[in-house]
Design a protein around this motif. Structure first.
Motif, short mmCIF file in Angstrom:
data_model
loop_
_atom_site.label_atom_id
_atom_site.label_comp_id
_atom_site.label_asym_id
_atom_site.label_seq_id
_atom_site.Cartn_x
_atom_site.Cartn_y
_atom_site.Cartn_z
N ASN A 98 2.06 5.44 -3.21
CA ASN A 98 1.79 3.94 -2.98
C ASN A 98 3.16 3.31 -2.30
OD1 ASN A 98 -0.83 3.70 -3.53
ND2 ASN A 98 -0.29 3.25 -5.58
N ARG A 99 4.25 4.03 -3.13
CA ARG A 99 5.76 3.57 -2.87
C ARG A 99 5.81 4.13 -1.12
NH1 ARG A 99 9.15 0.02 -2.42
NH2 ARG A 99 11.46 1.06 -2.41
N LYS A 100 5.53 5.33 -0.84
CA LYS A 100 5.76 5.70 0.58
C LYS A 100 4.92 4.97 1.47
CE LYS A 100 4.75 9.81 3.21
NZ LYS A 100 4.20 11.26 3.36
N GLN A 101 3.56 4.42 1.31
CA GLN A 101 2.80 3.62 2.10
C GLN A 101 3.40 2.26 2.23
OE1 GLN A 101 0.26 4.13 4.14
NE2 GLN A 101 0.51 6.52 3.44
N ARG A 102 4.03 1.78 1.13
CA ARG A 102 4.51 0.37 1.15
C ARG A 102 5.95 0.65 1.99
NH1 ARG A 102 4.35 -1.30 -4.95
NH2 ARG A 102 5.56 0.58 -4.97
N ILE A 103 6.79 1.63 2.09
CA ILE A 103 7.80 1.86 2.66
C ILE A 103 7.37 1.91 4.21
CG2 ILE A 103 9.77 3.48 3.29
CD1 ILE A 103 10.02 3.99 0.40
N LEU A 104 6.38 2.53 4.48
CA LEU A 104 5.73 2.86 5.95
C LEU A 104 5.32 1.54 6.61
CD1 LEU A 104 3.98 6.36 5.74
CD2 LEU A 104 6.26 5.69 6.74
N ASN A 105 4.78 0.72 5.72
CA ASN A 105 3.93 -0.50 6.22
C ASN A 105 5.27 -1.59 6.45
OD1 ASN A 105 1.44 0.06 6.26
ND2 ASN A 105 1.31 -0.58 3.90
N THR A 106 6.57 -1.39 5.37
CA THR A 106 7.52 -2.28 5.61
C THR A 106 8.32 -1.93 6.86
OG1 THR A 106 7.77 -2.44 3.35
CG2 THR A 106 9.64 -3.22 4.69
N ILE A 107 8.46 -0.42 7.43
CA ILE A 107 9.03 0.05 8.45
C ILE A 107 7.96 -0.33 9.67
CG2 ILE A 107 9.51 2.00 9.70
CD1 ILE A 107 10.42 3.51 7.24
N ARG A 108 6.81 -0.37 9.54
CA ARG A 108 6.03 -0.82 10.58
C ARG A 108 6.09 -2.19 11.12
NH1 ARG A 108 1.03 1.00 8.70
NH2 ARG A 108 1.87 2.98 8.27
N ASN A 109 5.94 -2.88 10.25
CA ASN A 109 6.33 -4.23 10.12
C ASN A 109 7.55 -4.90 10.93
OD1 ASN A 109 3.64 -5.00 9.05
ND2 ASN A 109 4.28 -5.27 6.94
N SER A 110 8.52 -4.13 10.42
CA SER A 110 10.02 -4.34 10.79
C SER A 110 9.86 -4.02 12.08
CB SER A 110 11.00 -3.55 10.27
OG SER A 110 11.02 -3.92 8.79
N GLU A 111 9.24 -2.70 12.71
CA GLU A 111 9.29 -2.60 13.94
C GLU A 111 8.40 -3.42 14.95
OE1 GLU A 111 10.77 0.03 15.88
OE2 GLU A 111 11.93 0.45 13.79
N GLU A 112 7.49 -4.13 14.52
CA GLU A 112 6.82 -5.02 15.02
C GLU A 112 7.34 -6.29 15.29
OE1 GLU A 112 3.00 -5.56 13.06
OE2 GLU A 112 2.21 -3.78 13.28
N LEU A 113 8.24 -6.84 14.19
CA LEU A 113 9.03 -7.99 14.30
C LEU A 113 10.11 -7.70 15.40
CD1 LEU A 113 9.13 -9.03 10.45
CD2 LEU A 113 7.87 -10.25 12.27
N ARG A 114 10.51 -6.57 15.15
CA ARG A 114 11.85 -6.33 16.20
C ARG A 114 11.42 -6.28 17.46
NH1 ARG A 114 13.05 -1.35 18.69
NH2 ARG A 114 15.46 -1.33 19.19
N ALA A 115 10.21 -5.90 17.82
CA ALA A 115 9.55 -5.67 19.03
C ALA A 115 9.26 -7.12 19.64
CB ALA A 115 8.45 -4.98 19.01
N LYS A 116 8.75 -8.16 18.97
CA LYS A 116 8.45 -9.42 19.00
C LYS A 116 9.84 -10.33 19.24
CE LYS A 116 4.16 -10.00 16.42
NZ LYS A 116 3.63 -10.40 15.32
N ALA A 117 10.85 -9.79 18.48
CA ALA A 117 12.26 -10.70 18.53
C ALA A 117 13.00 -10.21 20.00
CB ALA A 117 13.09 -10.09 17.26
#
Length: 184
Positions: free
Chosen positions: A55-74
């Protein structure tokens, strides 16, 4: 201290299987208890710990994915903002160039208009001067003519008789009328 070292020496020596009793050696007992507790925890807690870590690994991966999406949008928004900035700068440069050329054009129009106005004023001045000169010349002519006429009349009056006098007056009046018509 002897008691502590003795307990380590006797760790390798287990009592025989036939006897059951209390072990009063604290260190040996704690190690056994600890290993039993750890074994139970590992056996039963392995799934729970694995699930928690997954669960912790999935949350970290989701956070990384969200950060990458936000970075791409930025980055996309930054590129759009840069494009808009470049467009606005080009428009500002165009307005600046147009403004300068418009100012120069208005300046030239104003200079030309002022030059034409000055030229017209100069022409009016010259026309007024010429008119006043002609007027003054005509007035001088009329005075000279009147004085000459008076002088001639005075001379004629003293020298001529009445009949000759009347003919001379009529001739002079005819000449005077012709001169007035020419000057008007």
């Amino acid at each position: 201290m002897k008691n502590v070292t003795d307990s380590f020496v006797f760790l390798g020596h287990w009592p025989s299987a036939g006897s059951f009793g209390f072990n009063t050696d604290i260190l040996a007992t704690n190690l056994i208890n600890l290993s039993v507790v750890l074994g139970v925890l590992i056996f039963f807690g392995k799934g729970v710990l694995s699930d928690l870590l997954d669960n912790r690994k999935q949350r970290i991966l989701n956070t990384i994915r969200n950060s990458e999406e936000l970075r791409a949008k930025a980055i996309e928004q930054l590129e759009k903002a840069r494009a808009r900035l470049k467009k606005v700068e080009m428009e500002a440069d165009q307005f600046r160039v147009n403004g300068y050329s418009e100012i120069e054009r208005e300046k030239m129009n104003l200079i030309n208009s002022t030059y034409k106005t000055l030229e017209q004023l100069e022409n009016y001045k010259n026309e007024t001067i010429n008119f006043e000169q002609e007027k003054a010349i005509n007035q001088v002519r009329q005075r000279v003519f009147q004085q000459a006429l008076q002088g001639a009349l005075g001379t004629l009056n003293s020298c001529l008789n009445n009949e000759l006098h009347l003919r001379t007056i009529n001739a002079n009046l005819g000449m005077f009328g012709a001169m007035n018509e020419i000057t008007d």
